[in-house]
Design a protein around this motif. Structure first.
Motif, PDB file in Angstrom:
ATOM      1  N   ASN A   1     -71.217 -21.744  22.055  1.00  0.00           N
ATOM      2  CA  ASN A   1     -71.247 -20.465  21.143  1.00  0.00           C
ATOM      3  C   ASN A   1     -70.655 -20.696  19.639  1.00  0.00           C
ATOM      4  O   ASN A   1     -69.743 -21.584  19.503  1.00  0.00           O
ATOM      5  CB  ASN A   1     -70.246 -19.460  22.102  1.00  0.00           C
ATOM      6  CG  ASN A   1     -71.108 -18.770  23.331  1.00  0.00           C
ATOM      7  OD1 ASN A   1     -72.277 -18.815  23.547  1.00  0.00           O
ATOM      8  ND2 ASN A   1     -70.319 -18.959  24.452  1.00  0.00           N
ATOM      9  N   TYR A   2     -71.238 -19.841  18.857  1.00  0.00           N
ATOM     10  CA  TYR A   2     -70.526 -19.766  17.421  1.00  0.00           C
ATOM     11  C   TYR A   2     -70.793 -18.427  17.123  1.00  0.00           C
ATOM     12  O   TYR A   2     -71.492 -17.535  17.666  1.00  0.00           O
ATOM     13  CB  TYR A   2     -71.355 -20.731  16.768  1.00  0.00           C
ATOM     14  CG  TYR A   2     -73.064 -20.755  16.652  1.00  0.00           C
ATOM     15  CD1 TYR A   2     -73.786 -19.708  15.974  1.00  0.00           C
ATOM     16  CD2 TYR A   2     -73.520 -21.429  17.537  1.00  0.00           C
ATOM     17  CE1 TYR A   2     -75.114 -19.710  15.851  1.00  0.00           C
ATOM     18  CE2 TYR A   2     -74.850 -21.268  17.605  1.00  0.00           C
ATOM     19  CZ  TYR A   2     -75.601 -20.546  16.720  1.00  0.00           C
ATOM     20  OH  TYR A   2     -77.072 -20.318  16.954  1.00  0.00           O
ATOM     21  N   LEU A   3     -70.335 -17.979  15.990  1.00  0.00           N
ATOM     22  CA  LEU A   3     -70.103 -16.787  15.427  1.00  0.00           C
ATOM     23  C   LEU A   3     -71.113 -16.336  14.309  1.00  0.00           C
ATOM     24  O   LEU A   3     -70.762 -17.010  13.168  1.00  0.00           O
ATOM     25  CB  LEU A   3     -68.600 -16.386  14.968  1.00  0.00           C
ATOM     26  CG  LEU A   3     -68.328 -15.237  14.380  1.00  0.00           C
ATOM     27  CD1 LEU A   3     -68.514 -13.943  15.064  1.00  0.00           C
ATOM     28  CD2 LEU A   3     -67.212 -15.017  13.578  1.00  0.00           C
ATOM     29  N   PRO A   4     -71.729 -15.674  14.393  1.00  0.00           N
ATOM     30  CA  PRO A   4     -72.668 -15.368  12.989  1.00  0.00           C
ATOM     31  C   PRO A   4     -71.900 -14.155  12.353  1.00  0.00           C
ATOM     32  O   PRO A   4     -71.765 -12.874  13.111  1.00  0.00           O
ATOM     33  CB  PRO A   4     -74.166 -14.666  13.620  1.00  0.00           C
ATOM     34  CG  PRO A   4     -73.616 -14.206  14.965  1.00  0.00           C
ATOM     35  CD  PRO A   4     -72.488 -14.946  15.525  1.00  0.00           C
ATOM     36  N   ILE A   5     -71.547 -14.116  11.161  1.00  0.00           N
ATOM     37  CA  ILE A   5     -70.843 -13.282  10.548  1.00  0.00           C
ATOM     38  C   ILE A   5     -71.588 -11.697  10.242  1.00  0.00           C
ATOM     39  O   ILE A   5     -71.316 -10.618  10.564  1.00  0.00           O
ATOM     40  CB  ILE A   5     -70.507 -13.713   9.031  1.00  0.00           C
ATOM     41  CG1 ILE A   5     -69.210 -14.623   9.186  1.00  0.00           C
ATOM     42  CG2 ILE A   5     -69.890 -12.597   8.138  1.00  0.00           C
ATOM     43  CD1 ILE A   5     -68.040 -14.163   9.908  1.00  0.00           C
ATOM     44  N   ARG A   6     -72.956 -12.281   9.969  1.00  0.00           N
ATOM     45  CA  ARG A   6     -73.784 -10.731  10.099  1.00  0.00           C
ATOM     46  C   ARG A   6     -74.935 -10.870  11.145  1.00  0.00           C
ATOM     47  O   ARG A   6     -75.618 -11.848  11.236  1.00  0.00           O
ATOM     48  CB  ARG A   6     -74.853 -11.119   8.624  1.00  0.00           C
ATOM     49  CG  ARG A   6     -75.524  -9.787   8.467  1.00  0.00           C
ATOM     50  CD  ARG A   6     -76.487  -9.937   7.071  1.00  0.00           C
ATOM     51  NE  ARG A   6     -77.205 -11.188   6.949  1.00  0.00           N
ATOM     52  CZ  ARG A   6     -78.516 -11.241   7.429  1.00  0.00           C
ATOM     53  NH1 ARG A   6     -78.713 -10.707   8.118  1.00  0.00           N
ATOM     54  NH2 ARG A   6     -78.844 -12.599   7.439  1.00  0.00           N
ATOM     55  N   ASN A   7     -74.634  -9.923  11.974  1.00  0.00           N
ATOM     56  CA  ASN A   7     -75.396  -9.867  13.151  1.00  0.00           C
ATOM     57  C   ASN A   7     -76.886  -9.319  12.739  1.00  0.00           C
ATOM     58  O   ASN A   7     -77.223  -8.963  11.428  1.00  0.00           O
ATOM     59  CB  ASN A   7     -75.082  -8.520  14.135  1.00  0.00           C
ATOM     60  CG  ASN A   7     -73.435  -8.773  14.772  1.00  0.00           C
ATOM     61  OD1 ASN A   7     -73.168  -9.827  14.823  1.00  0.00           O
ATOM     62  ND2 ASN A   7     -72.691  -7.762  14.702  1.00  0.00           N
ATOM     63  N   ASP A   8     -77.717  -9.597  13.815  1.00  0.00           N
ATOM     64  CA  ASP A   8     -79.368  -9.382  13.353  1.00  0.00           C
ATOM     65  C   ASP A   8     -79.539  -8.001  12.908  1.00  0.00           C
ATOM     66  O   ASP A   8     -80.643  -7.729  12.376  1.00  0.00           O
ATOM     67  CB  ASP A   8     -80.136  -9.951  14.736  1.00  0.00           C
ATOM     68  CG  ASP A   8     -80.149 -11.344  14.925  1.00  0.00           C
ATOM     69  OD1 ASP A   8     -79.782 -12.143  13.670  1.00  0.00           O
ATOM     70  OD2 ASP A   8     -80.325 -11.945  15.822  1.00  0.00           O
TER      71      ASP A   8
END
Length: 455
Positions: free
Chosen positions: A265-272
């Protein structure tokens, strides 16, 4: 603490120079006949002058660029020119007597590129005589500044950056895992080398140790420090879910990145669901730890609380697949007590598209590591002698102990980024940049010392 170390070094320097001057004056006064400079030059021994060493005046058979040498012999009075590897080297006549003189090996002195007939020689000239001695001159000792990815998987390639990294022949990873094959290096400038990470690297982490044509070097002890992980979104550490924070369910896990790929798992700062971050806005995205973690119990077994804070850092891995430039930055927060827009206190604003005061688009092919010493956080960026204990107490006294990040998209000045007086302004704009982060961790920065002369 720094002041005490500085005083010790300064007094050591003055004491050493004082003894040398006294010896020169004593010798000069006792031998007036040779003071005219008419005798031949002889060099009986060469000494390295190093106030940081336990042996500040050591007889040596080689020296490195930048080092100060004392030549001992006779006939030095009247020396007009000194050539080291054919390069004219400056010296101060004040530090010349008939039996001793000081000369520094210039950083511009050629080493392996010197002409063969003058390589590894020192030539001294005066009006009526000269002498040449054989003496090995080595390049500056190699050093390691950073590593492209400090928490890689076996089989991934890393790039190690620094200076003097010529003909790297072996790399020792934490856990005494040695690699001697498949190492490529920057033949022209020695500023980097690449190596594939082997199996069996210790989870405790530590320094890389390398051997090269210029000697040995250690990296800071920040490599593969798994025990320092405070949040990896895969079970190490706990993500905080409150307010408008990014939730566990909004993480992604599809493999991304070239070379060094994502790890679970990793973190996208801007969600889709967010097409772009609007201009002139702070705290447009945020993520925190739960606040239940204890840095003292987790970290002080290998980073003592007495460690100088300049030797402790926050690391995280980042992936930016498209150029990031012109707008937006990450605010990294020691505690959850900020509303956004701050350029002071217990935060650090990470603006990777400004480098040495200039705008440079930032993107990565794969995942790479960012290392931020805690003395770059604004609260601890003055000249005080902070220790890790100061940081621990700051967090422990906070009402909200969550460690985290904001994405901010507001205006700022160059002076705020560089700490200068520049009023050059960077106006924000709508941005759809995507920034991914993973593997938040606390690491030591202490670098073991390598010496040419083990005590």
């Amino acid at each position: 603490m720094k002041e005490n170390r500085l005083n010790k070094k300064t007094w050591g320097y003055f004491s050493l120079v004082g003894m040398i001057i006294f010896g020169m004056l004593f010798t000069a006064c006792s031998d007036d006949d040779d003071a005219a400079g008419g005798g031949p030059i002889t060099v009986d021994a060469v000494y390295l002058q190093d106030v940081d060493s336990d042996v500040p005046d050591r007889e040596v058979t080689f020296a490195r660029l930048g080092q100060l040498l004392r030549l001992e012999g006779s006939g030095f009075t009247g020396v007009r020119r000194v050539y080291i590897n054919g390069f004219q080297s400056s010296f101060n006549p004040v530090f010349v007597s008939d039996n001793s003189m000081l000369v520094r090996v210039s950083a511009d002195t050629p080493t392996i590129e010197a002409e063969e007939d003058v390589r590894n020689t020192i030539r001294l000239e005066k009006d009526n005589s000269e002498t040449v001695i054989e003496f090995e001159i080595r390049s500056s000792a190699p050093s390691i500044d950073r590593v492209s990815h400090t928490l890689p998987k076996p089989g991934e390639e890393i790039t190690v950056y620094g200076s003097g990294l010529i003909e790297v022949s072996s790399v020792v990873f934490p856990g005494d895992v040695v690699v001697t094959e498949g190492i490529t290096y920057d033949e022209e400038d020695g500023e980097f080398f690449t190596v594939t990470v082997p199996e069996g690297v210790s989870e405790e982490g530590g320094s890389l140790y390398i051997q090269s044509a210029n000697g040995a070097a250690y990296s800071p002890a920040f490599f593969h420090v798994e025990r320092g992980v405070i949040l990896n979104f895969d079970g190490m550490g706990e993500i905080g879910e409150f307010g408008n924070t990014i939730r566990q369910g909004q993480l992604q896990s599809e493999p991304i990145g070239e070379g060094n790929v994502s790890q679970g798992n990793y973190l996208p700062i801007r969600n889709d669901s967010i097409e772009a971050f609007g201009a002139g806005k702070n705290r447009v995205a945020e993520v925190f730890t739960s606040g239940n973690e204890s840095w003292r119990s987790q970290l002080t077994p290998f980073i003592p609380a007495t460690t100088p804070l300049e030797e402790v850092a926050f690391q995280f891995d980042i992936y930016v697949p498209e150029p990031w430039v012109g707008s937006g930055y990450l605010k990294i927060l020691l505690i959850n007590n900020f509303n956004g827009g701050e350029w002071s206190g217990g935060v650090y604003n990470y603006v990777p598209w400004i480098v040495d005061g200039e705008v440079e688009p930032f993107e990565t092919e794969g995942w790479t590591t960012v290392t931020i010493p805690f003395t770059e956080f604004y609260l601890f960026s003055d000249d005080e002698d902070y220790t890790f204990e100061d940081l621990l107490q700051y967090r422990e006294s906070a009402t909200y102990k969550n460690f985290g990040m904001f994405f901010e998209n507001s205006d700022f000045t160059l002076g705020q980024v560089t700490g200068s007086n520049s009023e050059e302004e960077f106006l924000s704009s709508d941005t759809s940049v995507q920034v991914y982060t993973d593997n938040w961790r606390i690491v030591p920065l202490e670098t073991p010392t390598v010496t040419d002369f083990p005590e």
